[in-house]
Design a protein around this motif. Sequence first.
Motif, PDB file in Angstrom:
ATOM      1  N   SER A  39       0.777  -1.193   0.227  1.00 17.73           N
ATOM      2  CA  SER A  39       0.045  -0.050   0.050  1.00 17.73           C
ATOM      3  C   SER A  39       0.676   1.340   0.040  1.00 17.73           C
ATOM      4  O   SER A  39       2.014   1.149  -0.057  1.00 17.73           O
ATOM      5  CB  SER A  39      -0.754  -0.085   1.178  1.00 17.73           C
ATOM      6  OG  SER A  39      -1.795  -0.946   1.372  1.00 17.73           O
ATOM      7  N   ASP A  43      -0.544   7.388   5.704  1.00 19.82           N
ATOM      8  CA  ASP A  43      -2.006   7.929   5.625  1.00 19.82           C
ATOM      9  C   ASP A  43      -1.765   8.533   4.170  1.00 19.82           C
ATOM     10  O   ASP A  43      -2.563   9.446   3.951  1.00 19.82           O
ATOM     11  CB  ASP A  43      -2.355   8.708   6.487  1.00 19.82           C
ATOM     12  CG  ASP A  43      -2.635   8.267   7.824  1.00 19.82           C
ATOM     13  OD1 ASP A  43      -3.240   7.063   7.769  1.00 19.82           O
ATOM     14  OD2 ASP A  43      -2.681   8.705   8.766  1.00 19.82           O
ATOM     15  N   THR A  45      -2.787   8.067   1.093  1.00 22.17           N
ATOM     16  CA  THR A  45      -3.735   8.108   0.164  1.00 22.17           C
ATOM     17  C   THR A  45      -4.888   9.297   0.658  1.00 22.17           C
ATOM     18  O   THR A  45      -5.210  10.007  -0.108  1.00 22.17           O
ATOM     19  CB  THR A  45      -4.512   6.679   0.252  1.00 22.17           C
ATOM     20  OG1 THR A  45      -3.746   5.644  -0.069  1.00 22.17           O
ATOM     21  CG2 THR A  45      -5.616   6.654  -0.758  1.00 22.17           C
ATOM     22  N   ASP A  46      -4.849   9.380   2.128  1.00 27.94           N
ATOM     23  CA  ASP A  46      -5.621  10.299   2.634  1.00 27.94           C
ATOM     24  C   ASP A  46      -5.134  11.675   2.205  1.00 27.94           C
ATOM     25  O   ASP A  46      -5.890  12.813   1.917  1.00 27.94           O
ATOM     26  CB  ASP A  46      -5.668  10.430   4.116  1.00 27.94           C
ATOM     27  CG  ASP A  46      -6.632   9.032   4.714  1.00 27.94           C
ATOM     28  OD1 ASP A  46      -7.708   8.759   3.891  1.00 27.94           O
ATOM     29  OD2 ASP A  46      -6.055   8.533   5.640  1.00 27.94           O
ATOM     30  N   LEU A  49      -5.876  12.415  -1.173  1.00 33.28           N
ATOM     31  CA  LEU A  49      -7.376  12.957  -1.215  1.00 33.28           C
ATOM     32  C   LEU A  49      -7.305  14.497  -1.060  1.00 33.28           C
ATOM     33  O   LEU A  49      -8.064  14.933  -1.578  1.00 33.28           O
ATOM     34  CB  LEU A  49      -8.297  12.044  -0.348  1.00 33.28           C
ATOM     35  CG  LEU A  49      -8.731  10.571  -1.127  1.00 33.28           C
ATOM     36  CD1 LEU A  49      -9.337   9.748   0.007  1.00 33.28           C
ATOM     37  CD2 LEU A  49      -9.396  11.006  -2.029  1.00 33.28           C
ATOM     38  N   LEU A 124      -4.470   9.372  -7.051  1.00 35.65           N
ATOM     39  CA  LEU A 124      -4.503   8.489  -6.038  1.00 35.65           C
ATOM     40  C   LEU A 124      -3.511   7.248  -6.398  1.00 35.65           C
ATOM     41  O   LEU A 124      -2.888   7.063  -5.131  1.00 35.65           O
ATOM     42  CB  LEU A 124      -5.735   8.157  -5.930  1.00 35.65           C
ATOM     43  CG  LEU A 124      -6.939   9.186  -5.358  1.00 35.65           C
ATOM     44  CD1 LEU A 124      -8.278   8.589  -5.235  1.00 35.65           C
ATOM     45  CD2 LEU A 124      -6.487   9.721  -3.998  1.00 35.65           C
ATOM     46  N   ASP A 164     -13.560   3.270  -7.956  1.00 40.56           N
ATOM     47  CA  ASP A 164     -14.083   2.147  -7.596  1.00 40.56           C
ATOM     48  C   ASP A 164     -13.879   1.027  -8.591  1.00 40.56           C
ATOM     49  O   ASP A 164     -15.102   0.374  -8.847  1.00 40.56           O
ATOM     50  CB  ASP A 164     -15.358   2.337  -6.761  1.00 40.56           C
ATOM     51  CG  ASP A 164     -15.691   1.218  -6.042  1.00 40.56           C
ATOM     52  OD1 ASP A 164     -14.731   0.335  -5.566  1.00 40.56           O
ATOM     53  OD2 ASP A 164     -16.903   0.970  -5.708  1.00 40.56           O
ATOM     54  N   TYR A 195      -3.825  -1.291  -5.103  1.00 41.42           N
ATOM     55  CA  TYR A 195      -4.891  -0.631  -5.143  1.00 41.42           C
ATOM     56  C   TYR A 195      -5.071  -0.144  -6.695  1.00 41.42           C
ATOM     57  O   TYR A 195      -5.934   0.565  -6.896  1.00 41.42           O
ATOM     58  CB  TYR A 195      -4.257   0.648  -4.071  1.00 41.42           C
ATOM     59  CG  TYR A 195      -5.255   1.802  -4.146  1.00 41.42           C
ATOM     60  CD1 TYR A 195      -6.959   1.703  -3.867  1.00 41.42           C
ATOM     61  CD2 TYR A 195      -4.672   2.920  -4.140  1.00 41.42           C
ATOM     62  CE1 TYR A 195      -7.613   2.699  -3.488  1.00 41.42           C
ATOM     63  CE2 TYR A 195      -5.635   4.162  -3.929  1.00 41.42           C
ATOM     64  CZ  TYR A 195      -7.009   3.950  -3.747  1.00 41.42           C
ATOM     65  OH  TYR A 195      -7.665   5.175  -3.514  1.00 41.42           O
ATOM     66  N   THR A 206      -8.088   3.059  -9.609  1.00 42.53           N
ATOM     67  CA  THR A 206      -7.886   2.562  -8.533  1.00 42.53           C
ATOM     68  C   THR A 206      -9.185   1.486  -7.943  1.00 42.53           C
ATOM     69  O   THR A 206     -10.089   1.783  -8.368  1.00 42.53           O
ATOM     70  CB  THR A 206      -7.890   3.575  -7.316  1.00 42.53           C
ATOM     71  OG1 THR A 206      -8.908   4.418  -7.302  1.00 42.53           O
ATOM     72  CG2 THR A 206      -6.599   4.499  -7.785  1.00 42.53           C
ATOM     73  N   ARG A 209     -11.028   2.242  -1.651  1.00 37.58           N
ATOM     74  CA  ARG A 209     -10.257   2.159  -0.516  1.00 37.58           C
ATOM     75  C   ARG A 209      -9.771   0.723  -0.079  1.00 37.58           C
ATOM     76  O   ARG A 209     -10.677   0.043   0.258  1.00 37.58           O
ATOM     77  CB  ARG A 209     -10.816   3.264   0.525  1.00 37.58           C
ATOM     78  CG  ARG A 209     -11.000   4.584   0.219  1.00 37.58           C
ATOM     79  CD  ARG A 209      -9.692   5.113  -0.150  1.00 37.58           C
ATOM     80  NE  ARG A 209      -8.737   5.160   0.848  1.00 37.58           N
ATOM     81  CZ  ARG A 209      -8.364   6.059   1.512  1.00 37.58           C
ATOM     82  NH1 ARG A 209      -9.234   6.932   1.963  1.00 37.58           N
ATOM     83  NH2 ARG A 209      -7.227   5.607   2.554  1.00 37.58           N
ATOM     84  N   GLY A 210      -8.683   0.644   0.481  1.00 41.80           N
ATOM     85  CA  GLY A 210      -8.383  -0.600   1.090  1.00 41.80           C
ATOM     86  C   GLY A 210      -8.105  -1.664  -0.064  1.00 41.80           C
ATOM     87  O   GLY A 210      -7.852  -2.550   0.323  1.00 41.80           O
ATOM     88  N   HIS A 271     -11.143  -5.259   2.396  1.00 45.75           N
ATOM     89  CA  HIS A 271     -11.834  -4.586   1.407  1.00 45.75           C
ATOM     90  C   HIS A 271     -12.964  -5.794   1.147  1.00 45.75           C
ATOM     91  O   HIS A 271     -12.734  -6.966   0.994  1.00 45.75           O
ATOM     92  CB  HIS A 271     -10.970  -4.609   0.152  1.00 45.75           C
ATOM     93  CG  HIS A 271     -11.507  -3.981  -1.142  1.00 45.75           C
ATOM     94  ND1 HIS A 271     -12.516  -4.602  -1.634  1.00 45.75           N
ATOM     95  CD2 HIS A 271     -11.313  -2.890  -1.773  1.00 45.75           C
ATOM     96  CE1 HIS A 271     -12.779  -3.906  -2.736  1.00 45.75           C
ATOM     97  NE2 HIS A 271     -12.008  -2.750  -2.673  1.00 45.75           N
TER      98      HIS A 271
END
Length: 473
Positions: A39, A43, A45-46, A49, A124, A164, A195, A206, A209-210, A271
């Motif tokens: 991954s 954090d 990915t946050d 975002l 992302l 997604d 991801y 992507t 999330r997860g 996920h």
Amino acid sequence: MKVVMKFGGSSVASAERIRNVADRVKVTGKGHQVVVICSAMGDMTDELLALCADASKGLEKQVEERLASIREMHLAALAATVSEKSVRRQVLGVLNVTLSQLEKLARGSTVLGELTPRSRDAILSCGERLSNPLVWGALLERGMDAVYMTGGEAGIMTDDRFGDANPLMEVTKFQVKEKLSPLLAEGKTPVVTGYTGATQSGDTTTLGRGGSDLTATIIASAIDADEVWIWSDVDGLMTADPRLVPNARVLREISYEEAGEMAVFGAKALHPRTLEPVGEKGIPVRFRNTFKPSDQGTVVKRNPKLYSKNVVKAVALVKEVAVITVAGASMVGKPGSAARIFDVIARSGINVLMISQSVSESNISMVVARSSMEKGANALELALLGQGGVFRKILTEHDVSAIAIVGGGMRSTKGVAATAFEAIAAKGINVRMTASGSSYQNLSLVVAEKDAKETVRAIHSAFHLEKLNSHSG
Ligand code: ASP
Ligand code: MG
């Protein structure tokens, strides 16, 4: 043995942890063929975002600050991860390509003050495209013949639902096998970004999330791996959230179906689609704690041991939910009422967690995320009320929590519901709604939010889950 090792954000959050990961991969690589999936760092990915949000508002200063700190953090991590000069140069080359793409994308959208879903996914994906090269470098430095690639390069092909995206399984499995199997046969260790995937036309996507877990299981299925090891900062899947129930236990073995039920109800670090690709083939997935490498964690597999006295294995709490009830006495015996209701909800893009209909058929209740309660209720009012009075009223309750009791043994055991309800009643707590999943591996109920924690604890102890011995099962 062929092993897919997936490391979550916490496992690669710093240079030190990345070196740890590399040591662990090296040890595993001595006896096994290994594919590594990571991954983004911590954090990241946050962070990305937040960068997207600032860029789409045209906030130039904030965007520049964020870009600078992302660049600096990864370059510092490289310096602290890889000391050999030639390796450092190779990794730096890869990082620079990703960083400059990231900067171009973010600046471009800042100028426009907008961000398309496609550009957002490109941004992302950079978290994984910055962390995985660091792991690759650490492996090279340890003398491993590692090969870095993105999910798309590894063959993960998806549809274009950016944010997604759904992997196109058949092509993906074929491509991943074509790509990775020869490398493994040559003794190489692929390091693949979690991801991320790519559409048929080559756009980066992507997986939600997860989604790195899903990357790992897709790859495992494609190359017929013997096991998947998912490393994170938790001990495994547990009988309950240990923050709610301090004596919660780690589950040693559970089935794909049980783990799936737990995922739907938001059990940590899973996920929802993770287990599909491996469940079909019966490839075991082990959830392990990076900080406790000698612990066995939880293994999700076919035909797990049944805990003798524990038909129930876990209790999960789902917060931030709400109930929408459609009431109308004359719904009784009218076929199609439920279909109309759920059609409206589906068209509003709202996901339903639980459904229940009273025997008298005069009410249908559903549990949805609290954030979509208003939208759902409004859509139902607009669509259903005032149509000859079939539906009389739409009611909402926002101060509720859902609780899921999960266990494969429930199917064939009587009295599970009775035990649960007695325990709850003994605490003077009122159950507002119940439903049982069609798999019969889950019994769900809704209580007032203020009673939720106590309900979880009461159920946990009614089924003696604290006595579940994680080592002897
Ligand atoms: N980095 C992504 C996320 O935080 C994917 C993952 O960690 O699995 O959601
Ligand atoms: Mg992450």
